[in-house]
Write an enzyme that holds these catalytic residues in place. Structure first.
Site, short mmCIF file in Angstrom:
data_model
loop_
_atom_site.label_atom_id
_atom_site.label_comp_id
_atom_site.label_asym_id
_atom_site.label_seq_id
_atom_site.Cartn_x
_atom_site.Cartn_y
_atom_site.Cartn_z
N ARG A 4 11.98 -5.05 4.68
CA ARG A 4 11.78 -3.69 4.16
C ARG A 4 12.39 -2.60 5.04
NH1 ARG A 4 5.19 -2.86 4.66
NH2 ARG A 4 5.15 -2.51 6.91
N ARG A 24 -9.52 1.07 8.76
CA ARG A 24 -9.13 -0.30 9.08
C ARG A 24 -10.23 -1.01 9.87
NH1 ARG A 24 -3.25 0.68 8.90
NH2 ARG A 24 -2.02 -1.17 9.29
N ARG A 64 11.28 -0.49 10.68
CA ARG A 64 10.25 -0.30 11.69
C ARG A 64 10.35 -1.33 12.81
NH1 ARG A 64 4.75 0.36 8.31
NH2 ARG A 64 4.00 -0.73 10.15
N LYS A 111 0.83 -1.21 0.00
CA LYS A 111 0.00 0.00 0.00
C LYS A 111 0.87 1.27 0.00
CE LYS A 111 -2.24 -0.99 3.83
NZ LYS A 111 -1.61 -2.28 4.20
N ARG A 163 -0.51 -8.50 13.27
CA ARG A 163 -1.05 -7.51 12.32
C ARG A 163 -1.92 -8.19 11.26
NH1 ARG A 163 4.44 -4.77 10.90
NH2 ARG A 163 3.28 -3.54 9.38
P1 AMP Z 1 0.90 0.72 9.02
O1 AMP Z 1 2.04 1.68 8.88
O2 AMP Z 1 -0.29 1.10 8.21
O3 AMP Z 1 1.32 -0.70 8.83
O4 AMP Z 1 0.43 0.85 10.55
C1 AMP Z 1 1.28 0.53 11.62
C2 AMP Z 1 0.48 0.36 12.89
O5 AMP Z 1 -0.19 1.60 13.20
C3 AMP Z 1 -0.64 -0.67 12.81
O6 AMP Z 1 -0.19 -1.98 13.07
C4 AMP Z 1 -1.59 -0.16 13.89
O7 AMP Z 1 -1.12 -0.46 15.19
C5 AMP Z 1 -1.48 1.35 13.71
N1 AMP Z 1 -2.47 1.88 12.73
C6 AMP Z 1 -2.21 2.47 11.53
N2 AMP Z 1 -3.34 2.85 10.92
C7 AMP Z 1 -4.34 2.48 11.74
C8 AMP Z 1 -5.76 2.57 11.66
N3 AMP Z 1 -6.38 3.11 10.59
N4 AMP Z 1 -6.48 2.09 12.71
C9 AMP Z 1 -5.89 1.55 13.80
N5 AMP Z 1 -4.57 1.41 13.93
C10 AMP Z 1 -3.79 1.87 12.91
#
Ligand code: AMP
Length: 225
Positions: free
Chosen positions: A134, A95, A168, A20, A179
């Site tokens: 990554r 989400r 990360r 994404k 996740r």
């Molecule tokens: P991402 O960078 O999108 O993989 O997000 C990393 C982490 O941030 C996720 O595993 C969640 O803990 C949190 N997170 C990001 N976006 C959301 C969302 N829309 N709702 C809830 N938690 C989020």
């Protein structure tokens, strides 16, 4: 193409590791839109030590979802920034069904609508490998991968020449498993949600990055008309 008074709103759906972020950055450049990643916004809040960041930190490290309340507030603030009037690509939001409904309400308030919610179709088994390799350039945010997209010179960003790369903390096998569970339990139902609203598109996201980008661009071009 989209008229100037109603900015384009695109949503990228897909599990962690589906690409994404990578694809959103490419679409951002190609279509002059703004990538809006709630993960990036939350990581910035954690780094800045804000109240939202403090509340989110442990949840993110466990690979669970941050509360709708916090995420919706962060997204609402960011959507209000002037640059978002160009149109946005939502990466990692919504989400949950609660977030999707909040987004519908937010957009309705400003007379906007979702042009397309695009599901990046991938196989779960490939996601751990994709995520564990990554990293991103600390200076410009360009994403790389040890196997699939290494920089031309090791540890040097192809885009900006930066030499600090970030990995990360939540990109480890254990957290990735949580996740993926969170994705299937709470986010995958949004595919049906957006299908019901007639805006769902899907793209095979298992191939080469550039091929996926080309297929996505075709979808986006049509969705912006
Ligand atoms: P991402 O960078 O999108 O993989 O997000 C990393 C982490 O941030 C996720 O595993 C969640 O803990 C949190 N997170 C990001 N976006 C959301 C969302 N829309 N709702 C809830 N938690 C989020």
């Amino acid at each position: 193409m989209g008229d100037k008074t109603t900015p384009t709103v695109l949503i990228l759906l897909g599990p962690p590791g589906a690409g994404k972020g990578t694809q959103a950055r490419m679409l951002e450049e190609k279509f002059a839109l703004v990538q809006l990643s709630t993960g990036d916004l939350l990581r910035a809040a954690v780094a800045a030590g804000t109240d939202a960041g403090k509340a989110a930190k442990a949840v993110m490290e466990a690979g669970e979802l941050v509360s709708d309340e916090i995420v919706i507030a962060i997204l609402r603030d960011r959507l209000g920034d002037a640059d978002c009037a160009k149109g946005v690509i939502l990466d990692g939001f919504p989400r949950t069904t609660g977030q999707a409904m909040a987004l519908d309400a937010l957009l309705a308030d400003s007379g906007q609508k979702i042009n397309a919610a695009i599901s990046l179709e991938v196989e779960d088994t490939a996601m751990v490998t994709r995520i564990s390799g990554r990293f991103t350039c600390a200076a410009c945010g360009e994403g790389y991968h040890d196997t699939f997209k290494p920089p031309l010179a090791p540890e040097v960003c192809d885009k900006c020449g930066g030499t600090t790369m970030n990995r990360r903390v939540d990109d480890n096998a254990e957290t990735v498993a949580s996740r993926l569970v969170a994705y299937h339990d709470q986010t995958a139902p949004l595919i049906t949600y957006y299908d019901g609203r007639g805006v769902l598109k899907s793209v095979d996201a298992m191939g080469a990055i550039d091929v996926i980008a080309e297929n996505l661009a075709i979808i986006v071009k049509t969705a912006m008309q």
